[in-house]
Design a protein around this motif. Structure first.
Motif, PDB file in Angstrom:
ATOM      1  N   ASP A  13      21.637 -54.786-110.142  1.00  0.00           N
ATOM      2  CA  ASP A  13      23.036 -55.061-109.803  1.00  0.00           C
ATOM      3  C   ASP A  13      23.970 -54.135-110.590  1.00  0.00           C
ATOM      4  O   ASP A  13      25.096 -54.499-110.923  1.00  0.00           O
ATOM      5  N   THR A  14      23.492 -52.943-110.851  1.00  0.00           N
ATOM      6  CA  THR A  14      24.268 -51.950-111.598  1.00  0.00           C
ATOM      7  C   THR A  14      24.550 -50.744-110.725  1.00  0.00           C
ATOM      8  O   THR A  14      23.631 -50.207-110.086  1.00  0.00           O
ATOM      9  N   PHE A  15      25.799 -50.332-110.697  1.00  0.00           N
ATOM     10  CA  PHE A  15      26.194 -49.131-109.951  1.00  0.00           C
ATOM     11  C   PHE A  15      26.107 -47.934-110.898  1.00  0.00           C
ATOM     12  O   PHE A  15      26.665 -47.952-111.991  1.00  0.00           O
ATOM     13  N   PRO A 151      34.098 -53.780-113.556  1.00  0.00           N
ATOM     14  CA  PRO A 151      35.315 -53.108-114.035  1.00  0.00           C
ATOM     15  C   PRO A 151      36.459 -54.043-114.412  1.00  0.00           C
ATOM     16  O   PRO A 151      37.084 -53.858-115.459  1.00  0.00           O
ATOM     17  N   ALA A 152      36.729 -55.062-113.595  1.00  0.00           N
ATOM     18  CA  ALA A 152      37.863 -55.955-113.869  1.00  0.00           C
ATOM     19  C   ALA A 152      37.649 -56.732-115.172  1.00  0.00           C
ATOM     20  O   ALA A 152      38.546 -56.815-116.017  1.00  0.00           O
ATOM     21  N   HIS A 183      26.813 -55.871-113.243  1.00  0.00           N
ATOM     22  CA  HIS A 183      27.308 -57.048-112.519  1.00  0.00           C
ATOM     23  C   HIS A 183      28.149 -56.649-111.302  1.00  0.00           C
ATOM     24  O   HIS A 183      29.257 -57.173-111.100  1.00  0.00           O
ATOM     25  N   ILE A 184      27.623 -55.757-110.494  1.00  0.00           N
ATOM     26  CA  ILE A 184      28.311 -55.303-109.286  1.00  0.00           C
ATOM     27  C   ILE A 184      27.651 -55.938-108.066  1.00  0.00           C
ATOM     28  O   ILE A 184      26.440 -55.796-107.865  1.00  0.00           O
ATOM     29  N   SER A 185      28.434 -56.658-107.260  1.00  0.00           N
ATOM     30  CA  SER A 185      27.894 -57.291-106.058  1.00  0.00           C
ATOM     31  C   SER A 185      27.583 -56.223-105.005  1.00  0.00           C
ATOM     32  O   SER A 185      28.105 -55.103-105.079  1.00  0.00           O
ATOM     33  N   TYR A 191      31.754 -50.592-101.769  1.00  0.00           N
ATOM     34  CA  TYR A 191      33.143 -50.142-101.939  1.00  0.00           C
ATOM     35  C   TYR A 191      33.215 -48.981-102.932  1.00  0.00           C
ATOM     36  O   TYR A 191      33.873 -47.966-102.677  1.00  0.00           O
ATOM     37  N   LEU A 192      32.546 -49.128-104.071  1.00  0.00           N
ATOM     38  CA  LEU A 192      32.560 -48.058-105.067  1.00  0.00           C
ATOM     39  C   LEU A 192      31.938 -46.778-104.516  1.00  0.00           C
ATOM     40  O   LEU A 192      32.448 -45.673-104.734  1.00  0.00           O
ATOM     41  N   TYR A 193      30.855 -46.932-103.763  1.00  0.00           N
ATOM     42  CA  TYR A 193      30.194 -45.764-103.177  1.00  0.00           C
ATOM     43  C   TYR A 193      31.126 -45.035-102.209  1.00  0.00           C
ATOM     44  O   TYR A 193      31.251 -43.806-102.248  1.00  0.00           O
TER      45      TYR A 193
END
Length: 203
Positions: A13-15, A151-152, A183-185, A191-193
């Motif tokens: 769950d890590t970008f 990030p938040a 902790h990225i869903s 979205y980040l990609y």
């Protein structure tokens, strides 16, 4: 192992921005030591005390008691001290020499066995018994490359540290060349990609 220079352990769950990881590993500071010293980089966010370890499932086994006694008496010098090591979620990257040392450590006398400590805790403690500690991974301004939270939340934690006076208000939550965020869903990951690779940049 002989075919690779670097190895990267990271949660699912890590970008990860692979371009920034490669850029960091190709930097002069890293390359100076890459073939001569065991190196590991990540986010130094975890600490461990005797009380933490004594709660492990299997900590009461004779081998693990001997390991803990050795660690706190000879590595951190006291049961009342804590040892800091890398957070596992945002990942840690290590070179071939480090992997060799790690394998030898697991086969040696000072590694927890038949116990259930957190992976990053056990890994860090095992390597510290061999005198091997993480190298700094922050940029020149002290800003993090490996982010252990989304990030938040990480920005909130960072701002709280500023308010408490722990870090200067000019310091950013992370470097411009961030390597990873934990902790990225799946939706946030997409979205980040898209933001990084599909949206045109004005700069």
């Amino acid at each position: 192992e002989a075919y690779y220079d670097w190895f990267f352990k990271v949660d699912d769950d890590t970008f990860v921005v692979m371009e920034n990881l490669k850029l960091f590993l190709q930097s002069e500071t890293v390359q100076k030591k890459a073939t001569t010293e065991p190196l590991v980089f990540g986010h130094p966010a975890r600490s461990v005390s005797w009380k933490d370890c004594d709660k492990w499932k299997g900590a009461d086994l004779p081998h693990n008691q001997a390991f803990l006694q050795h660690f706190f008496n000879h590595v951190v010098k006291s049961k009342y001290d804590t040892a800091n090591f890398l957070a596992g979620g945002s990942g840690y990257v290590f070179n071939r020499l480090y992997l060799k040392e790690f394998v030898e450590a697991l086969n040696g006398p000072w590694a927890p066995r038949d116990a259930s400590p957190p992976e990053d805790m056990a890994h860090g403690m095992t390597m510290m018994t061999r005198g091997i500690h993480p190298q700094p991974s922050e940029d020149k301004l002290g800003q993090s490359r490996f982010i252990p939270e989304a990030p938040a939340l990480w920005t909130y934690i960072h701002n709280q540290r500023i308010l408490r006076g722990n870090i200067p208000h000019t310091q950013k939550p992370c470097t411009r060349y961030c390597v990873s965020m934990h902790h990225i869903s799946p939706l946030h990951m997409r979205y980040l990609y898209d933001q990084l690779y599909h949206c045109p940049s004005s700069s």
